[in-house]
Design a protein around this motif. Structure first.
Motif, PDB file in Angstrom:
ATOM      1  N   LEU A  39      40.447  42.542  33.220  1.00 38.65           N
ATOM      2  CA  LEU A  39      41.869  42.783  32.902  1.00 38.65           C
ATOM      3  C   LEU A  39      42.135  44.281  32.844  1.00 38.65           C
ATOM      4  N   HIS A  40      41.220  44.996  32.154  1.00 35.20           N
ATOM      5  CA  HIS A  40      41.385  46.452  32.028  1.00 35.20           C
ATOM      6  C   HIS A  40      41.331  47.106  33.406  1.00 35.20           C
ATOM      7  N   TRP A  41      40.431  46.615  34.251  1.00 30.89           N
ATOM      8  CA  TRP A  41      40.244  47.191  35.589  1.00 30.89           C
ATOM      9  C   TRP A  41      41.529  47.039  36.403  1.00 30.89           C
ATOM     10  N   PHE A  42      42.145  45.860  36.321  1.00 28.65           N
ATOM     11  CA  PHE A  42      43.378  45.634  37.084  1.00 28.65           C
ATOM     12  C   PHE A  42      44.523  46.502  36.558  1.00 28.65           C
ATOM     13  N   TRP A  43      44.480  46.766  35.258  1.00 28.91           N
ATOM     14  CA  TRP A  43      45.504  47.665  34.705  1.00 28.91           C
ATOM     15  C   TRP A  43      45.385  49.047  35.347  1.00 28.91           C
ATOM     16  N   CYS A  44      44.127  49.541  35.437  1.00 32.00           N
ATOM     17  CA  CYS A  44      43.888  50.858  36.042  1.00 32.00           C
ATOM     18  C   CYS A  44      44.368  50.865  37.496  1.00 32.00           C
ATOM     19  N   LEU A  45      44.057  49.771  38.196  1.00 25.61           N
ATOM     20  CA  LEU A  45      44.447  49.683  39.606  1.00 25.61           C
ATOM     21  C   LEU A  45      45.974  49.756  39.735  1.00 25.61           C
ATOM     22  N   TYR A  46      46.638  49.023  38.863  1.00 24.48           N
ATOM     23  CA  TYR A  46      48.106  48.965  38.909  1.00 24.48           C
ATOM     24  C   TYR A  46      48.705  50.352  38.644  1.00 24.48           C
ATOM     25  N   VAL A  47      48.183  51.040  37.627  1.00 21.42           N
ATOM     26  CA  VAL A  47      48.714  52.367  37.290  1.00 21.42           C
ATOM     27  C   VAL A  47      48.418  53.352  38.424  1.00 21.42           C
ATOM     28  N   TRP A  48      47.241  53.229  39.001  1.00 22.30           N
ATOM     29  CA  TRP A  48      46.856  54.138  40.099  1.00 22.30           C
ATOM     30  C   TRP A  48      47.782  53.930  41.298  1.00 22.30           C
ATOM     31  N   LEU A  49      48.060  52.634  41.609  1.00 23.20           N
ATOM     32  CA  LEU A  49      48.933  52.338  42.749  1.00 23.20           C
ATOM     33  C   LEU A  49      50.349  52.867  42.520  1.00 23.20           C
ATOM     34  N   ARG A  50      50.781  52.868  41.248  1.00 27.57           N
ATOM     35  CA  ARG A  50      52.158  53.306  40.966  1.00 27.57           C
ATOM     36  C   ARG A  50      52.171  54.622  40.195  1.00 27.57           C
ATOM     37  N   GLN A  51      51.199  55.474  40.522  1.00 30.43           N
ATOM     38  CA  GLN A  51      51.070  56.704  39.733  1.00 30.43           C
ATOM     39  C   GLN A  51      52.284  57.613  39.877  1.00 30.43           C
ATOM     40  N   ASP A  52      53.000  57.497  41.008  1.00 31.05           N
ATOM     41  CA  ASP A  52      54.187  58.348  41.166  1.00 31.05           C
ATOM     42  C   ASP A  52      55.210  58.084  40.065  1.00 31.05           C
ATOM     43  N   THR A  53      55.279  56.802  39.679  1.00 28.69           N
ATOM     44  CA  THR A  53      56.235  56.442  38.626  1.00 28.69           C
ATOM     45  C   THR A  53      55.653  56.722  37.250  1.00 28.69           C
ATOM     46  N   TYR A  54      54.350  56.376  37.098  1.00 30.72           N
ATOM     47  CA  TYR A  54      53.787  56.375  35.735  1.00 30.72           C
ATOM     48  C   TYR A  54      53.152  57.691  35.311  1.00 30.72           C
ATOM     49  N   ASN A  55      53.059  58.634  36.216  1.00 35.56           N
ATOM     50  CA  ASN A  55      52.372  59.866  35.807  1.00 35.56           C
ATOM     51  C   ASN A  55      53.142  60.616  34.726  1.00 35.56           C
ATOM     52  N   ILE A  56      54.347  60.195  34.457  1.00 39.69           N
ATOM     53  CA  ILE A  56      55.041  60.848  33.332  1.00 39.69           C
ATOM     54  C   ILE A  56      54.650  60.242  31.984  1.00 39.69           C
ATOM     55  N   TYR A  57      53.985  59.067  32.010  1.00 35.78           N
ATOM     56  CA  TYR A  57      53.545  58.464  30.748  1.00 35.78           C
ATOM     57  C   TYR A  57      52.036  58.505  30.595  1.00 35.78           C
ATOM     58  N   VAL A  58      51.341  58.545  31.754  1.00 34.72           N
ATOM     59  CA  VAL A  58      49.895  58.368  31.737  1.00 34.72           C
ATOM     60  C   VAL A  58      49.209  59.622  32.243  1.00 34.72           C
ATOM     61  N   ASP A  59      48.141  59.993  31.564  1.00 29.74           N
ATOM     62  CA  ASP A  59      47.346  61.120  32.027  1.00 29.74           C
ATOM     63  C   ASP A  59      46.439  60.621  33.162  1.00 29.74           C
ATOM     64  N   VAL A  60      46.926  60.845  34.397  1.00 31.92           N
ATOM     65  CA  VAL A  60      46.211  60.269  35.547  1.00 31.92           C
ATOM     66  C   VAL A  60      44.820  60.896  35.693  1.00 31.92           C
ATOM     67  N   ASN A  61      44.669  62.165  35.284  1.00 28.43           N
ATOM     68  CA  ASN A  61      43.350  62.800  35.397  1.00 28.43           C
ATOM     69  C   ASN A  61      42.320  62.088  34.527  1.00 28.43           C
ATOM     70  N   LEU A  62      42.800  61.618  33.369  1.00 25.81           N
ATOM     71  CA  LEU A  62      41.884  60.899  32.460  1.00 25.81           C
ATOM     72  C   LEU A  62      41.647  59.470  32.971  1.00 25.81           C
ATOM     73  N   LEU A  63      42.636  58.978  33.727  1.00 23.56           N
ATOM     74  CA  LEU A  63      42.531  57.598  34.224  1.00 23.56           C
ATOM     75  C   LEU A  63      41.294  57.414  35.103  1.00 23.56           C
ATOM     76  N   TYR A  64      40.967  58.420  35.941  1.00 23.02           N
ATOM     77  CA  TYR A  64      39.851  58.246  36.889  1.00 23.02           C
ATOM     78  C   TYR A  64      38.513  58.021  36.195  1.00 23.02           C
ATOM     79  N   PRO A  65      38.096  58.907  35.248  1.00 19.45           N
ATOM     80  CA  PRO A  65      36.807  58.630  34.584  1.00 19.45           C
ATOM     81  C   PRO A  65      36.816  57.318  33.814  1.00 19.45           C
ATOM     82  N   ILE A  66      37.989  57.011  33.258  1.00 20.56           N
ATOM     83  CA  ILE A  66      38.057  55.740  32.498  1.00 20.56           C
ATOM     84  C   ILE A  66      37.884  54.556  33.447  1.00 20.56           C
ATOM     85  N   TRP A  67      38.527  54.636  34.564  1.00 19.06           N
ATOM     86  CA  TRP A  67      38.440  53.542  35.551  1.00 19.06           C
ATOM     87  C   TRP A  67      36.989  53.370  36.014  1.00 19.06           C
ATOM     88  N   LEU A  68      36.343  54.524  36.251  1.00 17.49           N
ATOM     89  CA  LEU A  68      34.938  54.473  36.666  1.00 17.49           C
ATOM     90  C   LEU A  68      34.080  53.808  35.565  1.00 17.49           C
TER      91      LEU A  68
END
Ligand SMILES: Nc1nc2c(ncn2[C@@H]2O[C@H](COP(=O)(O)OP(=O)(O)OP(=O)(O)O)[C@@H](O)[C@H]2O)c(=O)[nH]1
Length: 521
Positions: A39-68
């Motif tokens: 479930l967590h993995w799919f959340w990361c995938l979803y945010v990554w796919l829509r990062q243009d919209t969500y990068n104002i709420y989510v620290d995308v740089n932190l998202l990558y190590p977390i996803w890994l």
């Protein structure tokens, strides 16, 4: 063999929880963790796919190590599912890997809670739900310790920002500039959203308007609340489902225990204790407009069956006779196995003629029943019967005698036990009770007082009620035993007269061949 979801579809949860081996249960826990991590993995995938919209709420740089990290954790637990099942015969290794499982999961979920928000639904559900599920599936002592560590962790991450240490948070960015004096009134996510909005030139012409700010606040809050619900609710629903199932299992077990306590293992009839208890209940509650009958039956020459065909065939006979009895009666009759090859039937609403006819029918049914053994033998056997009926007037008299006996015993006991207490409190009693209470002063008057139930101290009242109940139960039991022993005398006569007979104790009493039973004293 690793546990699969496919298998789960077929297994009842009760079996999963109580009947599987420890390794299988640990393996199942690993499988549940894999599902959660997915479930967590799919959340990361979803945010990554829509990062243009969500990068104002989510620290995308932190998202990558977390996803890994999530991916690696998922793979590790997937491997654990099979590994735990493979080492099921080695207790020591199993315990070791259970600890590894719990430690890795605790660290994993601590990081998730940290980056998603330690005061969120996710942390609440993870803390409580994870511990509950874990306790059902692996060693409770390990889970308890992990739970305490989690509690400590949440306290620490709550305090730590106040001592100037920044913790990674997907919802937070370092604030480099903030064009508002009101910063201190904004939440982390609002400030973060604001900062990002500035960075992404969200504000037209670089001008901040309150409308834009409200819109940002709404969309940011909506995004994070949806995220928390997405991460927490499946786990919460699953936990409540498991808990509900567990309670159903407990209900079933309780019913099963009660059944075992009241049922005869071999014949599945009521056992002697339960049969007597039901008889005691009916003797005091049944309508006094009806007669009350008991039938006692004993198989004839049963020892010969055991000696000739063996104990197992003897058991088969007992089971089949029990079936004949069960089929013959309606709900009101109480049928129980009274002893080895002796059965007691209580008919709380049958007069003597009906009881005699019933016994006669039973005698014929048993005599005609053919027992066929597995070894190919077949034979028939007979039973002897003793019947005794209390007429409704006798039943009423017994009840009155019982009530009188309870009253008598009660008052003499009260005079011994309670009068001392009452005398000790005499001065208080005299002050608080009205004039009538002065009848406490001697035994005679105390009895009178008790009958009138006047201003008895609460504790004394309870003692009296308890005493009454015990007395009534004792007298009921006494009456039942005397009824059965009278029927037994008739049964003895039936044996005496050549067996396969029904003999009435009432007739024997009328002829003076046996003594009248005495009740209530
Ligand atoms: N197979 C089996 N036998 C039992 C069980 N309980 C009691 N018995 C046997 O029942 C027999 C009772 O024998 P007795 O009391 O001598 O009575 P009987 O042979 O039926 O003779 P009468 O009652 O005089 O007609 C004993 O041999 C017990 O071992 C049981 O649960 N299973």
């Amino acid at each position: 063999m690793p546990v699969s979801i496919h298998q789960l579809g077929y297994k009842k949860l009760s079996q999963v929880i109580f009947e599987w081996q420890a390794a299988d249960r640990a393996s199942l826990l690993a499988l549940f963790i894999v599902l959660e991590v997915l479930l967590h993995w799919f959340w990361c995938l979803y945010v990554w796919l829509r990062q243009d919209t969500y990068n104002i709420y989510v620290d995308v740089n932190l998202l990558y190590p977390i996803w890994l990290g999530i991916t690696l954790t998922g793979l590790f637990f997937w491997w654990m599912v099979g590994h735990l099942a493979r080492i099921k015969n080695n207790d020591q290794r199993l315990h070791y890997w259970q600890i590894v499982l719990i430690v890795v999961y605790s660290i994993y979920i601590a990081i998730v809670v940290l980056v998603m928000g330690h005061s969120s639904l996710v942390s609440g559900i993870s803390l409580v739900g994870g511990a509950m599920l874990g306790m059902m599936l692996v060693r409770r002592s390990y889970i308890w310790r992990a739970f305490l560590w989690q509690v400590a962790f949440i306290i620490v991450v709550t305090i730590i920002p106040y001592v100037g240490i920044d913790l990674p948070n997907l919802r937070q960015l370092t604030i480099t500039s903030i064009p508002l004096d009101t910063y201190s009134y904004l939440t982390y996510s609002e400030a973060t959203a604001l900062e990002n909005a500035i960075e992404t030139s969200l504000f037209p012409n670089g001008i901040l308007s309150w409308d834009n700010l409200s819109e940002l606040r709404r969309s940011s809050a909506f995004f994070w609340r949806s995220t928390h619900m997405y991460l927490a609710l499946p786990k919460a629903i699953f936990m409540v489902y498991v808990f509900r199932t567990l309670l159903l299992i407990l209900d079933d077990s309780k019913e099963e225990i009660l059944q075992h306590a009241n049922q005869d293992e071999l014949t599945k009839l009521n056992n002697r204790r339960f049969g007597l208890r039901q008889m005691q209940q009916t003797i005091m509650t049944t309508s006094t407009a009806q007669d009350y009958s008991v039938i006692l039956l004993d198989l004839d020459w049963f020892k010969n069956v055991n000696d000739t065909y063996g104990h197992e065939v003897g058991d088969q006979v007992l089971r089949e006779v029990a079936q004949v009895l069960t089929q013959a009666f309606t709900d009101k009759a109480i049928v129980s196995r009274y002893g080895g090859e002796e059965f007691l039937i209580v008919l709380p609403d049958a007069d003597h003629d009906r009881a005699m006819n019933t016994a006669e029918e039973l005698r014929e049914n048993i005599a005609q029943h053919v027992i066929k053994t597995d070894a190919g033998f077949s034979f028939q056997l007979t039973a002897s019967f003793g019947v005794y009926t209390l007429t409704h007037t006798e039943l009423l008299r017994i009840r009155q005698e019982c009530a009188a006996a309870v009253l008598h015993n009660n008052s003499s006991s009260l005079s011994d036990v309670d009068i001392n207490t009452i005398r000790k409190n005499k001065s208080t009693a005299n002050r608080t009770l009205d004039n009538k209470t002065k009848v406490y002063k001697n035994k005679q008057n105390n009895r009178h007082l008790n009958n009138q139930n006047i201003a008895m101290p609460r504790k004394d009242k309870q003692t009296t009620e308890q005493f009454n109940r015990q007395q009534t139960a004792q007298l009921c039991s006494d009456v039942c035993h005397r009824l059965i022993s009278t029927a037994d005398k008739a049964l003895y006569k039936a044996k005496d007269r050549g067996r396969n007979k029904v003999v009435s104790a009432n007739e024997l009493l009328a002829e003076g061949r046996i003594n009248e039973p005495r009740y209530g004293t």
